[in-house]
Design an enzyme around this catalytic site. Structure first.
Site, short mmCIF file in Angstrom:
data_model
loop_
_atom_site.label_atom_id
_atom_site.label_comp_id
_atom_site.label_asym_id
_atom_site.label_seq_id
_atom_site.Cartn_x
_atom_site.Cartn_y
_atom_site.Cartn_z
N LYS A 118 -18.14 -11.64 -13.42
CA LYS A 118 -19.08 -12.01 -12.37
C LYS A 118 -18.62 -11.56 -10.99
O LYS A 118 -19.44 -11.28 -10.11
CB LYS A 118 -19.32 -13.52 -12.41
CG LYS A 118 -20.10 -13.97 -13.63
CD LYS A 118 -20.35 -15.47 -13.62
CE LYS A 118 -21.25 -15.88 -14.79
NZ LYS A 118 -20.66 -15.56 -16.09
N GLU A 202 -19.15 -19.23 -4.34
CA GLU A 202 -20.43 -18.84 -3.77
C GLU A 202 -21.02 -20.00 -3.00
O GLU A 202 -20.80 -21.17 -3.35
CB GLU A 202 -21.43 -18.44 -4.87
CG GLU A 202 -21.23 -17.06 -5.44
CD GLU A 202 -22.30 -16.69 -6.45
OE1 GLU A 202 -22.43 -15.50 -6.76
OE2 GLU A 202 -23.01 -17.60 -6.93
N HIS A 237 -26.23 -27.21 -15.86
CA HIS A 237 -26.35 -25.76 -15.64
C HIS A 237 -26.87 -25.01 -16.87
O HIS A 237 -26.75 -23.79 -16.94
CB HIS A 237 -25.01 -25.15 -15.20
CG HIS A 237 -24.43 -25.79 -13.97
ND1 HIS A 237 -25.00 -25.68 -12.72
CD2 HIS A 237 -23.34 -26.59 -13.80
CE1 HIS A 237 -24.29 -26.35 -11.84
NE2 HIS A 237 -23.28 -26.93 -12.47
N ARG A 294 -27.95 -8.86 -22.71
CA ARG A 294 -28.40 -9.16 -24.07
C ARG A 294 -29.81 -9.71 -24.01
O ARG A 294 -30.38 -9.87 -22.93
CB ARG A 294 -27.49 -10.22 -24.70
CG ARG A 294 -27.34 -11.46 -23.79
CD ARG A 294 -26.69 -12.62 -24.48
NE ARG A 294 -26.29 -13.68 -23.58
CZ ARG A 294 -27.10 -14.58 -23.05
NH1 ARG A 294 -28.40 -14.53 -23.32
NH2 ARG A 294 -26.66 -15.53 -22.24
#
Length: 661
Positions: A118, A202, A237, A294
């Site tokens: 990430k 973030e 999440h 994917r």
């Protein structure tokens, strides 16, 4: 271009069956792989060939690359589809397929590697002009560096694992005082889940929406998007409800999302199906979050609004063909919505559940059902708790939502805890219905976590009426040839519903339960296993399934309610309906008839002893003893069915009274 002839599916459950469906349509042979406890699951039974990979733990079976490659080679499979989860985003697996000369239905190893990290993905997107959130993604940063960077990023912020996904290794931090503890927890969770404790930071958007775009690219330089999906409704999440298109966006914003996603795919020379995920803020700005290299769990909603088979697209691209359509040929029609049915208990913090699916009937006539299990299968604790997805399409969002509510009402699932009733509450919630969406919807709406309880009296009354209907067909009152106080016909049934012991008293005109009394209107559809009940001002609509002679499961709003009837407390119907039940706990001391014997009213049939006294159950009308469920010397509890008895037809509407002496 090499046409795929035999495909090994390196996955299990609903996604394996979903891929097989397209393969059957295209004449492609399929190979299933499975772990030992999965040997009898539908995806194994439906494949042309199947190979056992080993024990239950995924690390010893589904995640062992060498075993999967060996299975493909042994069965002659020329391609492998990884589905999602397991090895679907594993760089080493994609490389191993390539080295073995097997087509990997997915992107190349480099794209998986770049987007699987990430931090690297954030950096690449920023360089490519795709907007990213303010943050800190330095490779291998120490705790002290992360602590210093947190102050610059600002609070609230999100600590996010560099590897993996599924909500693992993520922590929201609201203040600097909470940072160190949250960082340690995120690192531990990431290390345990992915073997990699690296994290990035973030800025956290507290009221953002989760909007993602389905992209596709081929080996001929073509890249397109198939519109966006909103996946804002999440718990821990993890997504639970997804829809397409994302509600409330204007055309300019939709086009901006699509263009940014295609730009992201081109930046890594992508191939195949992928999903670019964004956070969409209240200010109308969106930011790159991650790219899943994917097929997504929620791909069916895109299929339903476009009419495209995304698995067929994957197979075509993997075989070297160009994309089936260009951007201007892809059309959008109506709206679609999907719910993820999980084996979990929402009222207990979404704790996963496992066990035997004793009764299961999917609402195929009301929705698309992508399911990994059928009745009689066992949900194993070793794997993801998702057991199925229900997907509905409508002319607009509300039509799709209402159809999905009907589909959940039509679901019959008993044997494990599941979240169907919870999903139905969310779909019916005012905020969701009006598309007031963000990723913290469930936090804002704590009432959605409160279980929906059906009135036990309505359940008891429905079960009593079902019992009468089962005995007599469409005229249940023909069964009520019981005793008549003051010349009134009375049927009295003892019922246990939702943990409460209740007595249902019917006199042919009105029904009484406790202090409540009212006229009853009852309709049952045997073919559909459904009923409708009106009692005074109350009503109930349910589906039903008989578990045994005394227990019926009522399905209301996707939830299962087992209801137990105690025929021994029924003053008239019990004998005629064909059974004697123990009026109390005791020991059987004598059987006074043999199976097949005809008896007259008043004849002794069975005797039990309780509290040093004998109690003989006698026939109340002429009939036949069909059999005994017990033998002399057996101990029985109150309500146990002792005798199967059929009343003579000629006495079906006579008065009778079950007696003991």
């Amino acid at each position: 271009m090499a046409k795929i002839k035999k495909l090994l599916i390196a996955n299990r459950g609903e996604i394996a069956r979903r891929i097989m469906r397209t393969c059957r349509q295209q004449g492609i042979a399929t190979v299933a792989v499975y772990s030992e406890p999965d040997a009898t699951l539908p995806h194994v039974m439906e494949a042309d060939q199947a190979v056992c990979l080993g024990p239950a733990a995924a690390r010893d079976s589904y995640l062992v690359i060498d075993k999967v490659i060996a299975a493909a080679q042994a069965t002659g499979a020329d391609a492998i589809h990884p589905g999602y989860g397991f090895l679907s985003e594993n760089t080493a697996f994609a490389a191993a397929c390539d080295q073995a000369g097997i087509i990997f239905v997915g992107p190349n190893a480099r794209a998986i590697e770049v987007m699987g990290d990430k931090a690297a993905a954030r950096q690449l997107m920023a360089e490519s002009g795709v907007p990213v959130l303010p943050g800190f993604d330095e490779e291998g940063a120490s705790d002290s560096k992360l602590t210093a960077a947190a102050a610059k990023v600002g609070f609230p912020l999100l600590i996010k694992a560099v590897a993996g996904g599924g909500g693992k290794g993520m922590r929201v931090v609201n203040t600097a005082a909470d940072f160190d503890e949250a960082l340690a927890a995120a690192r531990r969770e990431a290390s345990n889940a992915f073997g990699d404790d690296r994290v990035l930071l973030e800025r956290y958007l507290a009221t953002a929406r989760h909007v993602e775009v389905q992209v596709f690219a081929d080996n001929h330089g073509n890249a397109v998007h198939l519109f966006e999906r909103d996946c804002s409704v999440q718990r821990r999440h993890q997504k639970i409800i997804e829809e397409a298109p994302a509600p409330g966006l204007d055309d300019a914003t939709r086009n901006a999302f699509g263009s940014a996603a295609v730009q992201a795919a081109k930046a890594i020379d992508y191939r195949g199906a992928g999903t670019v995920e964004f956070l969409y803020g209240e200010d109308g700005q969106f930011y790159f979050m991650e790219m899943n290299t994917r097929l997504q769990v929620e791909h069916p909603v895109t299929e339903m609004i476009t009419g495209e088979d995304l698995v067929a697209w994957q197979l075509a691209v993997a075989a070297g063909e160009p994309l089936p359509k260009q951007q201007d040929q892809i059309q959008r029609h109506g709206a679609a919505m999907e719910v993820r049915l999980y084996a979990e208990n929402p009222e207990q913090g979404f704790l996963p559940s496992s066990g035997l699916l004793r009764h299961l009937r999917w609402p195929h006539s009301l929705s698309r059902v992508d399911a990994g299990y059928e009745q009689g299968d066992r949900v194993d604790e070793h794997y993801d708790p998702m057991i199925a997805k229900l997907i509905c399409h409508g002319e607009d969002r509300n039509a799709a939502r209402q159809q999905l509510i009907q589909a959940l009402d039509g679901l019959e699932l008993e044997g494990i805890h599941h979240n169907a009733a919870f999903l139905r509450r969310v779909l019916n919630d005012d905020a969701f219905a009006t598309a007031e969406l963000d990723t913290r919807l469930l936090e804002h709406r704590p009432q959605l976590m409160q279980s929906t309880v059906v009135d036990p009296a309505l359940l008891a009354l429905a079960a009593a009426r079902l019992q009468a209907h089962k005995a007599t067909g469409d005229s249940p009152w023909q069964a009520l040839n019981g005793w008549r106080p003051l010349n009134q016909r009375l049927c009295q049934t003892r019922v246990e519903a939702n943990g409460e012991q209740l007595t249902v008293r019917d006199d042919g005109q009105q029904t009484t339960i406790g202090e409540r009394r009212g006229a009853v209107s009852f309709a049952v559809d045997i073919a559909e296993s459904s009923l409708r009940l009106h009692w005074g001002t109350d009503s109930l609509a349910a589906r039903f399934a008989w578990q045994n002679a005394r227990t019926v499961v009522l399905f209301v709003g996707g939830q299962a309610y087992p209801v137990t009837l105690n025929p021994s407390r029924d003053s008239a119907q019990h004998a005629d309906a064909g059974g004697f039940s123990a009026p109390m706990s005791g020991t059987i001391v004598a059987l006074h008839a043999a199976p097949g014997d005809s008896v007259e009213a008043g004849d002794a049939v069975i005797t039990l002893e309780a509290m040093k006294m004998e109690h003989t159950l006698r026939a109340t009308v002429p009939g036949t003893v069909n059999g005994f469920a017990v033998a002399a010397g057996d101990s029985v509890s109150e309500g146990t069915v002792l005798v199967e008895f059929s009343a003579a037809d000629s006495h079906a509407d006579t008065d009778s009274k079950g007696e003991t002496e």
